[in-house]
Structures are given as C-alpha cells and as structure tokens.
Design a protein around this motif. Structure first.
Motif, mmCIF file in Angstrom:
data_model
loop_
_atom_site.group_PDB
_atom_site.id
_atom_site.type_symbol
_atom_site.label_atom_id
_atom_site.label_comp_id
_atom_site.label_asym_id
_atom_site.label_seq_id
_atom_site.Cartn_x
_atom_site.Cartn_y
_atom_site.Cartn_z
ATOM 1 N N ARG A 74 23.560 46.281 -23.072
ATOM 2 C CA ARG A 74 22.188 46.541 -23.405
ATOM 3 C C ARG A 74 21.559 45.276 -23.459
ATOM 4 O O ARG A 74 22.046 44.009 -23.607
ATOM 5 C CB ARG A 74 22.098 47.146 -24.822
ATOM 6 C CG ARG A 74 22.941 48.434 -24.750
ATOM 7 C CD ARG A 74 22.814 49.060 -26.216
ATOM 8 N NE ARG A 74 23.261 50.348 -26.480
ATOM 9 C CZ ARG A 74 24.370 50.766 -26.933
ATOM 10 N NH1 ARG A 74 24.762 49.804 -27.960
ATOM 11 N NH2 ARG A 74 24.822 51.856 -26.923
ATOM 12 N N ARG A 75 19.986 45.316 -23.012
ATOM 13 C CA ARG A 75 19.075 44.223 -23.000
ATOM 14 C C ARG A 75 19.341 43.448 -24.355
ATOM 15 O O ARG A 75 19.310 42.162 -24.514
ATOM 16 C CB ARG A 75 17.926 44.853 -22.927
ATOM 17 C CG ARG A 75 16.805 43.497 -22.679
ATOM 18 C CD ARG A 75 15.361 44.142 -22.416
ATOM 19 N NE ARG A 75 14.322 43.159 -22.692
ATOM 20 C CZ ARG A 75 13.764 42.630 -23.567
ATOM 21 N NH1 ARG A 75 14.001 43.099 -24.839
ATOM 22 N NH2 ARG A 75 12.721 41.902 -23.504
ATOM 23 N N ASP A 80 19.211 39.956 -16.631
ATOM 24 C CA ASP A 80 18.314 41.096 -16.110
ATOM 25 C C ASP A 80 19.780 41.870 -15.814
ATOM 26 O O ASP A 80 20.540 41.652 -15.189
ATOM 27 C CB ASP A 80 17.993 40.453 -14.888
ATOM 28 C CG ASP A 80 16.907 41.884 -14.120
ATOM 29 O OD1 ASP A 80 17.090 43.039 -14.758
ATOM 30 O OD2 ASP A 80 16.433 41.635 -13.094
ATOM 31 N N PRO A 81 19.640 43.209 -16.327
ATOM 32 C CA PRO A 81 20.729 44.150 -16.160
ATOM 33 C C PRO A 81 21.164 44.122 -14.574
ATOM 34 O O PRO A 81 22.639 44.554 -14.463
ATOM 35 C CB PRO A 81 20.240 45.503 -16.601
ATOM 36 C CG PRO A 81 19.149 45.016 -17.417
ATOM 37 C CD PRO A 81 18.598 43.922 -16.996
ATOM 38 N N SER A 109 21.988 41.353 -24.452
ATOM 39 C CA SER A 109 22.189 40.238 -23.701
ATOM 40 C C SER A 109 21.518 38.949 -24.099
ATOM 41 O O SER A 109 21.681 37.782 -23.872
ATOM 42 C CB SER A 109 21.852 40.709 -22.279
ATOM 43 O OG SER A 109 20.280 40.889 -22.333
ATOM 44 N N ARG A 110 20.503 39.364 -25.169
ATOM 45 C CA ARG A 110 19.934 38.145 -25.529
ATOM 46 C C ARG A 110 20.645 37.299 -26.529
ATOM 47 O O ARG A 110 20.207 36.130 -26.940
ATOM 48 C CB ARG A 110 18.426 38.818 -26.328
ATOM 49 C CG ARG A 110 17.476 39.145 -25.261
ATOM 50 C CD ARG A 110 16.352 40.044 -25.637
ATOM 51 N NE ARG A 110 15.475 39.045 -26.568
ATOM 52 C CZ ARG A 110 14.662 39.469 -27.604
ATOM 53 N NH1 ARG A 110 14.346 40.770 -27.686
ATOM 54 N NH2 ARG A 110 14.069 38.628 -28.353
ATOM 55 N N GLY A 158 18.912 35.796 -21.941
ATOM 56 C CA GLY A 158 19.318 37.204 -21.685
ATOM 57 C C GLY A 158 19.590 37.264 -20.359
ATOM 58 O O GLY A 158 19.549 36.182 -19.399
#
Length: 142
Positions: free
Chosen positions: A114-115, A89-90, A118-119, A87
């Motif tokens: 969103r986290r 990191d924002p 991202s994954r 993912g």
C-alpha cells in the motif's frame, strides 16, 4: 551459482518474519507474531540477495558471512532508503539498489503493498541497517 538471501517481511496481521535462505532454502528464521488475527499476506518486504562463487553453503557459515559483511550491507540498505525517501510508485515495485562486496553481487530489494506502507520503507530500511547484527545473530536454525 551459490546464493544467500536475508529477508525481513511484515504481514497484515502484524507478524514479522526474518530469515536467511541458502540456495533458495530457508535455513534460519524467526517470527514475531502480530496481534491482528491470522492474515499471512505481506504489507512489505526487504530482501538482501547475495550471489557469488565463494559464498558459504550452510546456515552457520552463511550467518557468519552476513555478520562479517554488516558494514557493507548497511551502506546498501541506507542507499536504498535514500532512494525511496518519499515512498514508491506502485507501478515500479520492487525497487533495488545493488553493489559488489568482495566479489559477491549484492542486491537490496524492497516493496510495499500500500502507498502508506511504501512511505515507511526508508524507516524500515534504516531500522534493518541499524539492527543488522542483532537480526542476523538472533535467527534460529530451521
């Protein structure tokens, strides 16, 4: 300098838009509607941005060029997929991977809102690489 951008993006309502811009203008596009009402905000996007003096300037020539460079673009997409394996990191969005294809600078860029989304980016990038010819070939003129 001439540019061609291939993009694929997913909206919160589940809709997915795929397209090509030439010189900043969308010339080819498809939209797969979602089932979540209407919310055009994006969950994620992937851009393949090409910049070079010898790039075509019309839609069908751009499609042919993108199709002919599929093998090279797939390599860049797969390299970025490895780079974002867990993912993003924002604070570091978007992420990029770039290369040069026959004198054309190509940058693959992606981001997710969103986290959890991202994954999914390694899978999304891999899917775009796997279906590159289909995605480029199925686009309709705008």
């Amino acid at each position: 300098m001439p540019t061609i951008t291939f993009f694929r993006q997913k909206r919160i309502d589940g809709g997915v838009r795929t397209g090509v811009e030439v010189g900043g203008n969308t010339v080819l596009s498809t939209f797969e509607s979602g089932d979540g009402g209407h919310d055009p905000a994006l969950l994620w996007y992937v851009d393949v941005i090409c910049e070079g003096k010898r790039l075509p300037k019309d839609s069908e020539d751009a499609r042919r060029w993108l199709s002919s460079q599929g093998k090279n673009v797939r390599r860049l997409l797969e390299a970025l997929a490895k780079k974002v394996g867990a993912g993003i990191d924002p604070g570091d969005w978007p992420v990029h991977h770039q290369g040069v294809i026959h004198g054309v600078k190509v940058r693959v860029s992606c981001s997710a809102v969103r986290r959890l989304e991202s994954r999914k980016l390694p899978h999304i990038l891999g899917e775009i690489a796997e279906h590159w010819d289909e995605y480029v070939g199925d686009l309709a003129a705008v």
